[in-house]
Write a protein that holds these residues in place. Structure first.
Motif, PDB file in Angstrom:
ATOM      1  N   TYR A 164     -14.977  -5.057  21.885  1.00  0.00           N
ATOM      2  CA  TYR A 164     -14.067  -5.769  20.972  1.00  0.00           C
ATOM      3  C   TYR A 164     -13.370  -4.711  20.142  1.00  0.00           C
ATOM      4  O   TYR A 164     -14.035  -3.860  19.517  1.00  0.00           O
ATOM      5  CB  TYR A 164     -14.872  -6.710  20.092  1.00  0.00           C
ATOM      6  CG  TYR A 164     -14.139  -7.401  18.944  1.00  0.00           C
ATOM      7  CD1 TYR A 164     -14.026  -8.795  18.914  1.00  0.00           C
ATOM      8  CD2 TYR A 164     -13.635  -6.679  17.861  1.00  0.00           C
ATOM      9  CE1 TYR A 164     -13.404  -9.439  17.851  1.00  0.00           C
ATOM     10  CE2 TYR A 164     -13.011  -7.326  16.799  1.00  0.00           C
ATOM     11  CZ  TYR A 164     -12.896  -8.700  16.799  1.00  0.00           C
ATOM     12  OH  TYR A 164     -12.281  -9.334  15.738  1.00  0.00           O
ATOM     13  N   THR A 165     -12.040  -4.728  20.142  1.00  0.00           N
ATOM     14  CA  THR A 165     -11.292  -3.808  19.295  1.00  0.00           C
ATOM     15  C   THR A 165     -10.365  -4.583  18.369  1.00  0.00           C
ATOM     16  O   THR A 165      -9.887  -5.671  18.708  1.00  0.00           O
ATOM     17  CB  THR A 165     -10.446  -2.822  20.120  1.00  0.00           C
ATOM     18  OG1 THR A 165      -9.610  -3.549  21.031  1.00  0.00           O
ATOM     19  CG2 THR A 165     -11.315  -1.852  20.895  1.00  0.00           C
ATOM     20  N   ILE A 166     -10.096  -4.009  17.215  1.00  0.00           N
ATOM     21  CA  ILE A 166      -9.100  -4.547  16.299  1.00  0.00           C
ATOM     22  C   ILE A 166      -8.497  -3.351  15.561  1.00  0.00           C
ATOM     23  O   ILE A 166      -9.207  -2.568  14.932  1.00  0.00           O
ATOM     24  CB  ILE A 166      -9.690  -5.595  15.331  1.00  0.00           C
ATOM     25  CG1 ILE A 166      -8.604  -6.163  14.415  1.00  0.00           C
ATOM     26  CG2 ILE A 166     -10.875  -5.057  14.552  1.00  0.00           C
ATOM     27  CD1 ILE A 166      -9.026  -7.438  13.681  1.00  0.00           C
ATOM     28  N   ALA A 167      -7.180  -3.173  15.700  1.00  0.00           N
ATOM     29  CA  ALA A 167      -6.490  -2.016  15.123  1.00  0.00           C
ATOM     30  C   ALA A 167      -5.473  -2.482  14.089  1.00  0.00           C
ATOM     31  O   ALA A 167      -4.555  -3.241  14.420  1.00  0.00           O
ATOM     32  CB  ALA A 167      -5.804  -1.199  16.218  1.00  0.00           C
ATOM     33  N   PHE A 168      -5.657  -2.034  12.869  1.00  0.00           N
ATOM     34  CA  PHE A 168      -4.748  -2.347  11.769  1.00  0.00           C
ATOM     35  C   PHE A 168      -4.551  -3.852  11.592  1.00  0.00           C
ATOM     36  O   PHE A 168      -3.456  -4.312  11.283  1.00  0.00           O
ATOM     37  CB  PHE A 168      -3.395  -1.647  11.970  1.00  0.00           C
ATOM     38  CG  PHE A 168      -3.509  -0.161  12.113  1.00  0.00           C
ATOM     39  CD1 PHE A 168      -4.094   0.598  11.115  1.00  0.00           C
ATOM     40  CD2 PHE A 168      -3.052   0.484  13.252  1.00  0.00           C
ATOM     41  CE1 PHE A 168      -4.222   1.977  11.236  1.00  0.00           C
ATOM     42  CE2 PHE A 168      -3.167   1.863  13.389  1.00  0.00           C
ATOM     43  CZ  PHE A 168      -3.752   2.614  12.385  1.00  0.00           C
ATOM     44  N   GLY A 169      -5.626  -4.614  11.802  1.00  0.00           N
ATOM     45  CA  GLY A 169      -5.529  -6.056  11.683  1.00  0.00           C
ATOM     46  C   GLY A 169      -6.583  -6.691  10.804  1.00  0.00           C
ATOM     47  O   GLY A 169      -6.354  -7.755  10.229  1.00  0.00           O
ATOM     48  N   ILE A 170      -7.750  -6.047  10.672  1.00  0.00           N
ATOM     49  CA  ILE A 170      -8.851  -6.692   9.971  1.00  0.00           C
ATOM     50  C   ILE A 170      -8.528  -6.918   8.500  1.00  0.00           C
ATOM     51  O   ILE A 170      -8.972  -7.892   7.893  1.00  0.00           O
ATOM     52  CB  ILE A 170     -10.160  -5.864  10.121  1.00  0.00           C
ATOM     53  CG1 ILE A 170     -11.387  -6.695   9.730  1.00  0.00           C
ATOM     54  CG2 ILE A 170     -10.099  -4.575   9.321  1.00  0.00           C
ATOM     55  CD1 ILE A 170     -11.842  -7.661  10.767  1.00  0.00           C
ATOM     56  N   LYS A 221     -21.393  -9.110  24.341  1.00  0.00           N
ATOM     57  CA  LYS A 221     -22.659  -9.107  25.054  1.00  0.00           C
ATOM     58  C   LYS A 221     -23.662  -8.210  24.317  1.00  0.00           C
ATOM     59  O   LYS A 221     -23.262  -7.311  23.581  1.00  0.00           O
ATOM     60  CB  LYS A 221     -22.461  -8.538  26.464  1.00  0.00           C
ATOM     61  CG  LYS A 221     -21.523  -9.306  27.359  1.00  0.00           C
ATOM     62  CD  LYS A 221     -21.349  -8.561  28.678  1.00  0.00           C
ATOM     63  CE  LYS A 221     -20.372  -9.257  29.597  1.00  0.00           C
ATOM     64  NZ  LYS A 221     -20.157  -8.497  30.865  1.00  0.00           N
ATOM     65  N   PRO A 222     -24.949  -8.409  24.505  1.00  0.00           N
ATOM     66  CA  PRO A 222     -25.917  -7.431  24.006  1.00  0.00           C
ATOM     67  C   PRO A 222     -25.580  -6.052  24.578  1.00  0.00           C
ATOM     68  O   PRO A 222     -25.336  -5.908  25.777  1.00  0.00           O
ATOM     69  CB  PRO A 222     -27.248  -7.951  24.537  1.00  0.00           C
ATOM     70  CG  PRO A 222     -27.031  -9.433  24.673  1.00  0.00           C
ATOM     71  CD  PRO A 222     -25.600  -9.581  25.118  1.00  0.00           C
ATOM     72  N   GLY A 223     -25.516  -5.062  23.719  1.00  0.00           N
ATOM     73  CA  GLY A 223     -25.087  -3.740  24.152  1.00  0.00           C
ATOM     74  C   GLY A 223     -23.588  -3.537  24.056  1.00  0.00           C
ATOM     75  O   GLY A 223     -23.089  -2.434  24.315  1.00  0.00           O
ATOM     76  N   GLY A 224     -22.848  -4.603  23.669  1.00  0.00           N
ATOM     77  CA  GLY A 224     -21.407  -4.507  23.516  1.00  0.00           C
ATOM     78  C   GLY A 224     -21.034  -3.751  22.249  1.00  0.00           C
ATOM     79  O   GLY A 224     -21.799  -3.690  21.293  1.00  0.00           O
ATOM     80  N   ARG A 225     -19.819  -3.203  22.247  1.00  0.00           N
ATOM     81  CA  ARG A 225     -19.401  -2.342  21.137  1.00  0.00           C
ATOM     82  C   ARG A 225     -18.227  -2.939  20.359  1.00  0.00           C
ATOM     83  O   ARG A 225     -17.252  -3.429  20.945  1.00  0.00           O
ATOM     84  CB  ARG A 225     -18.995  -0.971  21.650  1.00  0.00           C
ATOM     85  CG  ARG A 225     -18.824   0.067  20.530  1.00  0.00           C
ATOM     86  CD  ARG A 225     -18.529   1.438  21.077  1.00  0.00           C
ATOM     87  NE  ARG A 225     -18.608   2.454  20.015  1.00  0.00           N
ATOM     88  CZ  ARG A 225     -18.288   3.727  20.184  1.00  0.00           C
ATOM     89  NH1 ARG A 225     -17.871   4.158  21.355  1.00  0.00           N
ATOM     90  NH2 ARG A 225     -18.386   4.574  19.168  1.00  0.00           N
ATOM     91  N   PHE A 226     -18.351  -2.896  19.045  1.00  0.00           N
ATOM     92  CA  PHE A 226     -17.286  -3.275  18.118  1.00  0.00           C
ATOM     93  C   PHE A 226     -16.597  -2.003  17.634  1.00  0.00           C
ATOM     94  O   PHE A 226     -17.250  -1.049  17.203  1.00  0.00           O
ATOM     95  CB  PHE A 226     -17.879  -4.028  16.924  1.00  0.00           C
ATOM     96  CG  PHE A 226     -16.929  -4.212  15.765  1.00  0.00           C
ATOM     97  CD1 PHE A 226     -16.057  -5.294  15.733  1.00  0.00           C
ATOM     98  CD2 PHE A 226     -16.911  -3.316  14.706  1.00  0.00           C
ATOM     99  CE1 PHE A 226     -15.176  -5.465  14.665  1.00  0.00           C
ATOM    100  CE2 PHE A 226     -16.051  -3.477  13.638  1.00  0.00           C
ATOM    101  CZ  PHE A 226     -15.169  -4.562  13.623  1.00  0.00           C
ATOM    102  N   LEU A 227     -15.250  -1.994  17.696  1.00  0.00           N
ATOM    103  CA  LEU A 227     -14.479  -0.849  17.227  1.00  0.00           C
ATOM    104  C   LEU A 227     -13.311  -1.345  16.387  1.00  0.00           C
ATOM    105  O   LEU A 227     -12.603  -2.280  16.781  1.00  0.00           O
ATOM    106  CB  LEU A 227     -13.942  -0.036  18.401  1.00  0.00           C
ATOM    107  CG  LEU A 227     -14.952   0.859  19.139  1.00  0.00           C
ATOM    108  CD1 LEU A 227     -14.437   1.214  20.519  1.00  0.00           C
ATOM    109  CD2 LEU A 227     -15.230   2.116  18.328  1.00  0.00           C
ATOM    110  N   CYS A 228     -13.121  -0.726  15.248  1.00  0.00           N
ATOM    111  CA  CYS A 228     -12.051  -1.123  14.336  1.00  0.00           C
ATOM    112  C   CYS A 228     -11.324   0.124  13.837  1.00  0.00           C
ATOM    113  O   CYS A 228     -11.957   1.047  13.316  1.00  0.00           O
ATOM    114  CB  CYS A 228     -12.620  -1.903  13.150  1.00  0.00           C
ATOM    115  SG  CYS A 228     -11.396  -2.305  11.879  1.00  0.00           S
ATOM    116  N   LEU A 229     -10.011   0.148  14.019  1.00  0.00           N
ATOM    117  CA  LEU A 229      -9.156   1.202  13.475  1.00  0.00           C
ATOM    118  C   LEU A 229      -8.411   0.616  12.291  1.00  0.00           C
ATOM    119  O   LEU A 229      -7.707  -0.387  12.422  1.00  0.00           O
ATOM    120  CB  LEU A 229      -8.168   1.677  14.543  1.00  0.00           C
ATOM    121  CG  LEU A 229      -7.071   2.661  14.110  1.00  0.00           C
ATOM    122  CD1 LEU A 229      -7.678   3.972  13.621  1.00  0.00           C
ATOM    123  CD2 LEU A 229      -6.100   2.914  15.263  1.00  0.00           C
TER     124      LEU A 229
END
Length: 255
Positions: free
Chosen positions: A141-147, A165-173
């Motif tokens: 899951y990514t979110i860039a300049f939106g949160i 999913k378990p083991g999934g990655r959250f990334l936020c710029l």
């Protein structure tokens, strides 16, 4: 009054203004309706092209290359900037979804996808606070300049956790706080004096860009935002500052 106490009482910030929580999303939508077609040009002018390097670094952390059956969700990514970077290296069977609440931004993204041949990228209009996907569906899951534009950030983080999913990655710029002495004053003066002027010249309206600058100042410090990510359930959280703290990449994993 703090942001948290304001939200408990039914109000929140919109830039430097105090608004009803129920009104913020409509106000944010109006900002992006106005700037959608000039969004990328303005990003280049406002950042001196640095946003492209930031996004390259950010998208590179997703690590989708060659992963069979990879599922990726990019939230608040209407113009496709992040999704296209990820799609360019993904396996043919990858599921890459761009989600945005603003239809004008999504239309820009669809036009760009057609022009660049990214026929497999899906565009969905929906709210980050209530994602239309099943539990444990995505690998990243990514979110860039939106949160910072989401009225209820805690709900958006909870939804991110739910659909991974378990083991999934959250990334936020996201924009952050400048940590280099001297640069902070230059950046502050540039943000409030130059960026709205560029917006008026290029997009014909300074107000949306004044809001965007003000929203950066209202966003939590990197350490506080990391705490919010942990509170949503993510583990192995952390952040990396870029360009002296102008932006930061936040990360967390679903256990």
């Amino acid at each position: 009054m703090t942001e948290r106490s304001s939200e408990r009482e039914g109000s929140t910030h919109f830039g430097n203004s105090e608004v009803q929580l129920s009104e913020k999303q409509g106000l944010v939508d109006d900002v992006f309706h106005k700037v959608a077609r000039r969004y990328d040009i303005m990003n280049d002018l406002m950042s001196g092209g640095l946003h492209r390097l930031w996004k390259d670094t950010f998208a590179g952390k997703v690590n989708a290359r060659g992963r069979r059956g990879f599922r990726h969700l990019d939230v608040a990514g209407g113009t496709g900037d992040i999704a296209f970077r990820i799609a360019s290296g993904a396996a043919p069977d990858a599921e890459i979804v761009v989600l945005d609440i603003n239809g004008d931004m999504l239309e820009v993204g669809r036009d760009r996808a057609r022009a660049r041949g990214f026929s497999g990228v899906e565009f969905v209009q929906a709210n980050a606070e209530s994602l239309p996907f099943p539990d444990a569906h995505f690998d990243a899951y990514t979110i860039a300049f939106g949160i910072r534009n989401v009225p209820r950030i805690d709900l958006a983080l909870a939804e991110a956790y739910r659909v991974l999913k378990p083991g999934g990655r959250f990334l936020c710029l996201e924009f952050s706080q400048v940590t280099v002495p001297g640069l902070d004053r230059i950046y502050e003066a540039y943000s409030f004096n130059v960026i709205p002027t560029i917006g008026k010249f290029v997009a014909g309206d300074a107000e949306p860009y004044r809001y965007l600058v003000e929203s950066i100042r209202k966003f939590p410090a990197a350490e506080e935002f990391e705490s919010m990510i942990r509170k949503a359930g993510f583990r192995r959280t952390g952040f990396e500052r870029l360009t002296g703290g102008v932006v930061a990449i936040h990360s967390g994993w679903k256990s």
